[in-house]
Write an enzyme that holds these catalytic residues in place. Structure first.
Site, PDB file in Angstrom:
ATOM      1  N   GLU A  55      -0.773   4.836   7.430  1.00  0.00           N
ATOM      2  CA  GLU A  55      -0.279   3.654   8.147  1.00  0.00           C
ATOM      3  C   GLU A  55      -0.569   3.816   9.632  1.00  0.00           C
ATOM      4  O   GLU A  55      -0.242   4.842  10.226  1.00  0.00           O
ATOM      5  CB  GLU A  55       1.229   3.501   7.923  1.00  0.00           C
ATOM      6  N   THR A  85       4.819  -1.307  11.995  1.00  0.00           N
ATOM      7  CA  THR A  85       5.559  -1.942  13.096  1.00  0.00           C
ATOM      8  C   THR A  85       5.211  -3.428  13.175  1.00  0.00           C
ATOM      9  O   THR A  85       4.934  -3.972  14.238  1.00  0.00           O
ATOM     10  CB  THR A  85       5.306  -1.234  14.439  1.00  0.00           C
ATOM     11  N   LYS A 145      11.062   0.508   2.628  1.00  0.00           N
ATOM     12  CA  LYS A 145      11.036   1.626   3.564  1.00  0.00           C
ATOM     13  C   LYS A 145      12.462   1.860   4.051  1.00  0.00           C
ATOM     14  O   LYS A 145      13.100   0.939   4.563  1.00  0.00           O
ATOM     15  CB  LYS A 145      10.108   1.273   4.735  1.00  0.00           C
TER      16      LYS A 145
END
Length: 215
Positions: A55, A85, A145
């Site tokens: 990521e 993000t 997550k």
């Protein structure tokens, strides 16, 4: 590791896509603010170690360049690269154009989940409370997550599995080779590491986790 190029069109397909993406390794790598050259080096370290998924967080124009280059190299090696993000719907088409195959958000925003669905990109939202997990389940999600995982603690995952046995968690935030096993033992499916990729001693420990047979 091979991955389907078919774009998930439903929550069931998205869950199956994450199942496949994270099937081979209980670890993923997060590259935050590294710049292009360092991102490429760290991604290569992760892939060589046996970590399939990387990521790249998107918080600057340089991050977008890093994502584009890491995604290009990932495609060459058959690896999956995501964009992290994600806090605005405006980031989604940029991430997709740069080659991101999935999106990660620090929190749970139903609008972002829907926007990702409209673009046909799997979304991994961030959760840290039972209410957020319940809302994510209501949106049809099974992969989430958990952030910040170190602050939540390994016992959080043991407790949350009671009411939500179907949820699969990626533990993110404060994770490294010294505590990853504790969280995996608590039922976490994937632990996300970052700075550990630059520590030779931790790399050896991470390699050991990747070759566990009891997960």
């Amino acid at each position: 590791m091979s991955h389907s190029t078919h774009t998930p069109t439903s929550t069931e397909a998205t869950a199956a896509w994450f199942d496949q993406t994270f099937a081979a390794a209980p670890l993923m790598a997060i590259l935050r603010g590294t710049g292009v050259e360092r991102a490429v080096a760290l991604a290569s370290t992760a892939w060589d170690l046996g970590i399939d998924s990387v990521e790249v967080t998107l918080q600057s124009d340089e991050d977008l360049q890093a994502l584009r280059e890491v995604a290009r190299l990932g495609d060459e090696r058959g690896k999956v690269v995501g964009a992290g993000t994600i806090v605005s719907a405006r980031q989604i088409p940029l991430a997709a154009a740069a080659g991101a195959r999935y999106l990660v958000s620090p929190g749970l925003d139903p609008r972002l989940v829907h926007a990702a669905g409209e673009h046909g990109i799997p979304m991994l939202p961030g959760v840290s409370t039972p209410s957020e997990v319940q809302l994510a389940c209501d949106l049809g999600l099974t992969w989430m997550k958990a952030f910040p995982a170190l602050w939540l603690g390994a016992d959080w995952f043991r407790h949350i599995r009671g009411p939500f046995p179907q949820v699969r968690f990626v533990a993110t935030g404060g994770m490294d080779a010294t505590n990853a096993r504790q969280f995996l033992d608590a039922g976490v499916r994937v632990v996300a590491v970052g700075s550990a990729l630059e520590d030779p001693q931790q790399l050896e420990l991470l390699a050991g986790l990747l070759h566990r047979t009891d997960i």
